[in-house]
Design a protein around this motif. Structure first.
Motif, PDB file in Angstrom:
ATOM      1  N   GLU A  70       0.812  -1.218   0.000  1.00  0.00           N
ATOM      2  CA  GLU A  70       0.000   0.000   0.000  1.00  0.00           C
ATOM      3  C   GLU A  70       0.847   1.270   0.000  1.00  0.00           C
ATOM      4  O   GLU A  70       0.362   2.339  -0.369  1.00  0.00           O
ATOM      5  CB  GLU A  70      -0.962  -0.001   1.201  1.00  0.00           C
ATOM      6  CG  GLU A  70      -0.298  -0.054   2.560  1.00  0.00           C
ATOM      7  CD  GLU A  70      -0.101  -1.472   3.061  1.00  0.00           C
ATOM      8  OE1 GLU A  70       0.027  -1.638   4.293  1.00  0.00           O
ATOM      9  OE2 GLU A  70      -0.066  -2.407   2.233  1.00  0.00           O
ATOM     10  N   THR A  71       2.122   1.185   0.410  1.00  0.00           N
ATOM     11  CA  THR A  71       2.980   2.376   0.438  1.00  0.00           C
ATOM     12  C   THR A  71       4.040   2.357  -0.664  1.00  0.00           C
ATOM     13  O   THR A  71       4.878   3.255  -0.721  1.00  0.00           O
ATOM     14  CB  THR A  71       3.691   2.478   1.807  1.00  0.00           C
ATOM     15  OG1 THR A  71       4.482   1.300   2.024  1.00  0.00           O
ATOM     16  CG2 THR A  71       2.676   2.616   2.927  1.00  0.00           C
ATOM     17  N   HIS A  72       3.993   1.363  -1.534  1.00  0.00           N
ATOM     18  CA  HIS A  72       4.994   1.275  -2.603  1.00  0.00           C
ATOM     19  C   HIS A  72       4.766   2.389  -3.619  1.00  0.00           C
ATOM     20  O   HIS A  72       3.632   2.635  -4.042  1.00  0.00           O
ATOM     21  CB  HIS A  72       4.890  -0.084  -3.293  1.00  0.00           C
ATOM     22  CG  HIS A  72       6.076  -0.443  -4.129  1.00  0.00           C
ATOM     23  ND1 HIS A  72       6.392   0.207  -5.295  1.00  0.00           N
ATOM     24  CD2 HIS A  72       7.036  -1.389  -3.966  1.00  0.00           C
ATOM     25  CE1 HIS A  72       7.480  -0.324  -5.812  1.00  0.00           C
ATOM     26  NE2 HIS A  72       7.902  -1.293  -5.023  1.00  0.00           N
ATOM     27  N   PRO A  73       5.815   3.093  -4.045  1.00  0.00           N
ATOM     28  CA  PRO A  73       5.620   4.190  -5.013  1.00  0.00           C
ATOM     29  C   PRO A  73       5.080   3.731  -6.362  1.00  0.00           C
ATOM     30  O   PRO A  73       4.511   4.553  -7.097  1.00  0.00           O
ATOM     31  CB  PRO A  73       7.026   4.790  -5.147  1.00  0.00           C
ATOM     32  CG  PRO A  73       7.966   3.759  -4.630  1.00  0.00           C
ATOM     33  CD  PRO A  73       7.215   3.002  -3.587  1.00  0.00           C
ATOM     34  N   MET A  74       5.239   2.461  -6.702  1.00  0.00           N
ATOM     35  CA  MET A  74       4.699   1.933  -7.961  1.00  0.00           C
ATOM     36  C   MET A  74       3.461   1.070  -7.703  1.00  0.00           C
ATOM     37  O   MET A  74       3.133   0.187  -8.483  1.00  0.00           O
ATOM     38  CB  MET A  74       5.769   1.127  -8.699  1.00  0.00           C
ATOM     39  CG  MET A  74       6.938   1.961  -9.186  1.00  0.00           C
ATOM     40  SD  MET A  74       8.186   0.991 -10.083  1.00  0.00           S
ATOM     41  CE  MET A  74       7.270   0.556 -11.588  1.00  0.00           C
ATOM     42  N   ARG A  75       2.770   1.366  -6.622  1.00  0.00           N
ATOM     43  CA  ARG A  75       1.631   0.556  -6.204  1.00  0.00           C
ATOM     44  C   ARG A  75       0.578   0.406  -7.304  1.00  0.00           C
ATOM     45  O   ARG A  75       0.112  -0.684  -7.603  1.00  0.00           O
ATOM     46  CB  ARG A  75       1.007   1.189  -4.968  1.00  0.00           C
ATOM     47  CG  ARG A  75      -0.330   0.600  -4.516  1.00  0.00           C
ATOM     48  CD  ARG A  75      -0.772   1.327  -3.246  1.00  0.00           C
ATOM     49  NE  ARG A  75      -2.137   0.969  -2.893  1.00  0.00           N
ATOM     50  CZ  ARG A  75      -3.212   1.541  -3.398  1.00  0.00           C
ATOM     51  NH1 ARG A  75      -3.071   2.498  -4.306  1.00  0.00           N
ATOM     52  NH2 ARG A  75      -4.418   1.176  -3.024  1.00  0.00           N
ATOM     53  N   GLU A  76       0.184   1.515  -7.920  1.00  0.00           N
ATOM     54  CA  GLU A  76      -0.846   1.464  -8.953  1.00  0.00           C
ATOM     55  C   GLU A  76      -0.392   0.613 -10.137  1.00  0.00           C
ATOM     56  O   GLU A  76      -1.154  -0.201 -10.673  1.00  0.00           O
ATOM     57  CB  GLU A  76      -1.193   2.881  -9.418  1.00  0.00           C
ATOM     58  CG  GLU A  76      -2.316   2.922 -10.453  1.00  0.00           C
ATOM     59  CD  GLU A  76      -2.670   4.337 -10.857  1.00  0.00           C
ATOM     60  OE1 GLU A  76      -3.578   4.493 -11.699  1.00  0.00           O
ATOM     61  OE2 GLU A  76      -2.039   5.284 -10.349  1.00  0.00           O
ATOM     62  N   PHE A  77       0.867   0.769 -10.511  1.00  0.00           N
ATOM     63  CA  PHE A  77       1.421  -0.021 -11.613  1.00  0.00           C
ATOM     64  C   PHE A  77       1.412  -1.507 -11.259  1.00  0.00           C
ATOM     65  O   PHE A  77       1.058  -2.351 -12.089  1.00  0.00           O
ATOM     66  CB  PHE A  77       2.849   0.453 -11.899  1.00  0.00           C
ATOM     67  CG  PHE A  77       3.565  -0.352 -12.942  1.00  0.00           C
ATOM     68  CD1 PHE A  77       3.333  -0.128 -14.292  1.00  0.00           C
ATOM     69  CD2 PHE A  77       4.481  -1.332 -12.575  1.00  0.00           C
ATOM     70  CE1 PHE A  77       3.994  -0.862 -15.265  1.00  0.00           C
ATOM     71  CE2 PHE A  77       5.150  -2.080 -13.533  1.00  0.00           C
ATOM     72  CZ  PHE A  77       4.903  -1.844 -14.879  1.00  0.00           C
ATOM     73  N   ILE A  78       1.770  -1.836 -10.018  1.00  0.00           N
ATOM     74  CA  ILE A  78       1.797  -3.239  -9.581  1.00  0.00           C
ATOM     75  C   ILE A  78       0.397  -3.840  -9.645  1.00  0.00           C
ATOM     76  O   ILE A  78       0.209  -4.952 -10.146  1.00  0.00           O
ATOM     77  CB  ILE A  78       2.385  -3.348  -8.165  1.00  0.00           C
ATOM     78  CG1 ILE A  78       3.884  -3.019  -8.195  1.00  0.00           C
ATOM     79  CG2 ILE A  78       2.169  -4.745  -7.587  1.00  0.00           C
ATOM     80  CD1 ILE A  78       4.519  -2.884  -6.824  1.00  0.00           C
ATOM     81  N   TYR A  79      -0.597  -3.101  -9.166  1.00  0.00           N
ATOM     82  CA  TYR A  79      -1.967  -3.606  -9.217  1.00  0.00           C
ATOM     83  C   TYR A  79      -2.431  -3.824 -10.653  1.00  0.00           C
ATOM     84  O   TYR A  79      -3.048  -4.845 -10.976  1.00  0.00           O
ATOM     85  CB  TYR A  79      -2.917  -2.652  -8.494  1.00  0.00           C
ATOM     86  CG  TYR A  79      -3.121  -2.979  -7.044  1.00  0.00           C
ATOM     87  CD1 TYR A  79      -4.053  -3.936  -6.645  1.00  0.00           C
ATOM     88  CD2 TYR A  79      -2.376  -2.361  -6.050  1.00  0.00           C
ATOM     89  CE1 TYR A  79      -4.241  -4.243  -5.309  1.00  0.00           C
ATOM     90  CE2 TYR A  79      -2.555  -2.667  -4.706  1.00  0.00           C
ATOM     91  CZ  TYR A  79      -3.489  -3.601  -4.345  1.00  0.00           C
ATOM     92  OH  TYR A  79      -3.665  -3.924  -3.033  1.00  0.00           O
ATOM     93  N   LYS A  80      -2.132  -2.882 -11.505  1.00  0.00           N
ATOM     94  CA  LYS A  80      -2.588  -3.002 -12.888  1.00  0.00           C
ATOM     95  C   LYS A  80      -1.936  -4.182 -13.590  1.00  0.00           C
ATOM     96  O   LYS A  80      -2.585  -4.915 -14.346  1.00  0.00           O
ATOM     97  CB  LYS A  80      -2.297  -1.706 -13.647  1.00  0.00           C
ATOM     98  CG  LYS A  80      -3.230  -0.566 -13.265  1.00  0.00           C
ATOM     99  CD  LYS A  80      -2.908   0.708 -14.052  1.00  0.00           C
ATOM    100  CE  LYS A  80      -3.887   1.822 -13.688  1.00  0.00           C
ATOM    101  NZ  LYS A  80      -3.580   3.083 -14.395  1.00  0.00           N
TER     102      LYS A  80
END
Length: 429
Positions: free
Chosen positions: A203-213
């Protein structure tokens, strides 16, 4: 394809117990026709070096309609480190992934050690900079070696001082993000795995959105960034907890045992039920109890849960005569041959008025297009007939009511099955 683990520290032999593999022997299993092997290159009091690797069965690859044909550009390898590789080694690394070694080694599961991880070849269209962006925010030093004849095929070396459990869970999330050939359908089961493995860091990873996608690849399963809710519906975990809480509320109990409470997510809902005067949140993992205590500190309760170490393998007279005993997604983590003894302890010694049990419905795995069990630590998963037959056999003095939880498929039912057992001298639900 392989994953290697190296560490030099005074607790090296304890770490071999986290891996649950005997240094004196080579672990070898067939998984879907492919050979999975785990071997130690070095094992001393202060140094451990081991590898897990897969030798693919070319006939199995053909039978799967070339679903595994993902490395045509690599001349000397049939197979790359990918989601396929992870699915094949997941069972072998199940104890380490879940941080549940034998009790005498449980303290080491949460401890940080200096680890070096090496894996490859990995096929990825991501740049070296993007790959570093996935790992470096988590504290890893990253070395990337590119194969001379295959620009996209690379070997990675990662160094970090971290717990084995967390490192492996991060590897199991990020490799599929790097993988160009994610091969299986993603649905709610995969989202749950992402949530479980990603807790505390994703949840705090700077590439969080990219990882989810990249990990989920279906818009309806992505997080809505504005309100942190799922776009389509609550997760299966949430629906399961809410269904149990509604069921318990209707029973109007005073004493409730949440056995195998984990980090306390269900207990938080149960603690809001006005009728309850005593709620035990019980787990055999000291690490889970510590996380539970931290989670509870942020909530207000109608009844404050009693955090307690406990196990279904040991009798605790404090649990005798409870109004409701809950086993939420617990039984599938226990070897089947041990279940009758455990159920005898509950139904004949503790004798709760009501016993609520939930477990996965194995039939629904077809909807998920899963060819493996939903969790690495599951010892079994039953279809609806098997679960109903088992409940009838182990609780002859209880009336049984069965329900499904989650989105219902016309043929395969719901993803979670629940049995509400009511002792015959109690009021029916």
């Amino acid at each position: 394809m392989q994953l290697s683990i190296y560490t030099k520290n005074p607790h090296a032999r304890a770490i071999s117990h986290l891996l649950a593999k005997n240094p004196a022997t080579v672990y070898e299993r067939k998984v879907k026709g492919h050979a999975v092997r785990f071997a130690y290159h070095k094992m001393t009091d202060d140094e451990l070096y081991a590898s897990i690797f897969v030798t693919p069965d070319s006939l199995a690859l053909v039978k799967d309609n070339e679903a595994y044909d993902i490395t045509h550009y690599i001349n000397d390898r049939e197979f790359a480190v990918s989601t396929i590789f992870l699915s094949l080694i997941r069972s072998a690394l199940g104890t380490a992934l879940n941080g549940k070694p034998k009790e005498e080694y449980i303290q080491y599961a949460a401890m940080d050690f200096p680890f070096t991880f090496e894996f490859g070849p990995i096929s990825s269209s991501l740049s070296d900079e993007e790959i570093r962006g996935l790992w470096e925010p988590l504290g890893y030093d990253v070395t990337i070696d590119t194969m001379a004849d295959a620009r996209r095929a690379r070997f990675l070396t990662l160094f970090n001082t971290i717990s084995l459990k967390k490192a492996l869970q991060q590897i199991f999330i990020i490799i599929p993000v790097m993988d160009d050939y994610k091969h299986y359908y993603i649905d709610e089961a995969e989202r749950e795995r992402l949530e479980n493995y990603g807790e505390g860091w994703l949840e705090t990873h700077p590439m969080r959105e990219f990882i989810y996608k990249k990990a989920l690849r279906f818009k309806q399963l992505l997080l809505n960034e504005e309100n942190e809710q799922k776009v389509d519906k609550p997760s299966l975990n949430t629906r399961r907890y809410e269904t149990i809480a509604r069921t318990v509320t209707a029973l109007k109990p005073k004493t409730v045992i949440d056995m195998g409470a984990g980090e306390g997510k269900l207990s938080i809902l149960l603690a809001q039920i006005d009728s309850i005067t005593k709620l035990y949140s019980v787990d055999p993992s000291n690490h889970a109890l510590a996380k539970m205590e931290k989670r509870f500190a942020d909530h207000q309760f109608a009844t404050t849960p009693i955090i307690k170490w406990g196990s279904l393998y040991y009798e605790d007279q404090e649990f005798a005569g409870a109004d409701v005993f809950v086993l939420c997604e617990v039984i599938e983590h226990i070897d089947e041959e041990r279940l009758p003894q455990i159920m005898q302890l509950i139904t004949q010694n503790y004798m709760p008025q009501h016993l609520i049990i939930t477990t996965p419905n194995a039939e629904y795995n077809t909807v998920y297009e899963l060819t493996e069990m939903r969790h690495d630590d599951h010892r079994f998963e039953w279809d609806r007939n098997q679960f109903e037959a088992w409940c009838k056999a182990v609780a002859p003095n209880y009336d049984l009511h069965f329900e499904g939880i989650g989105s219902v498929d016309e043929q395969y039912g719901a993803p979670t099955q629940m049995c509400i057992m009511t002792r015959r001298d109690s009021h029916a639900i």
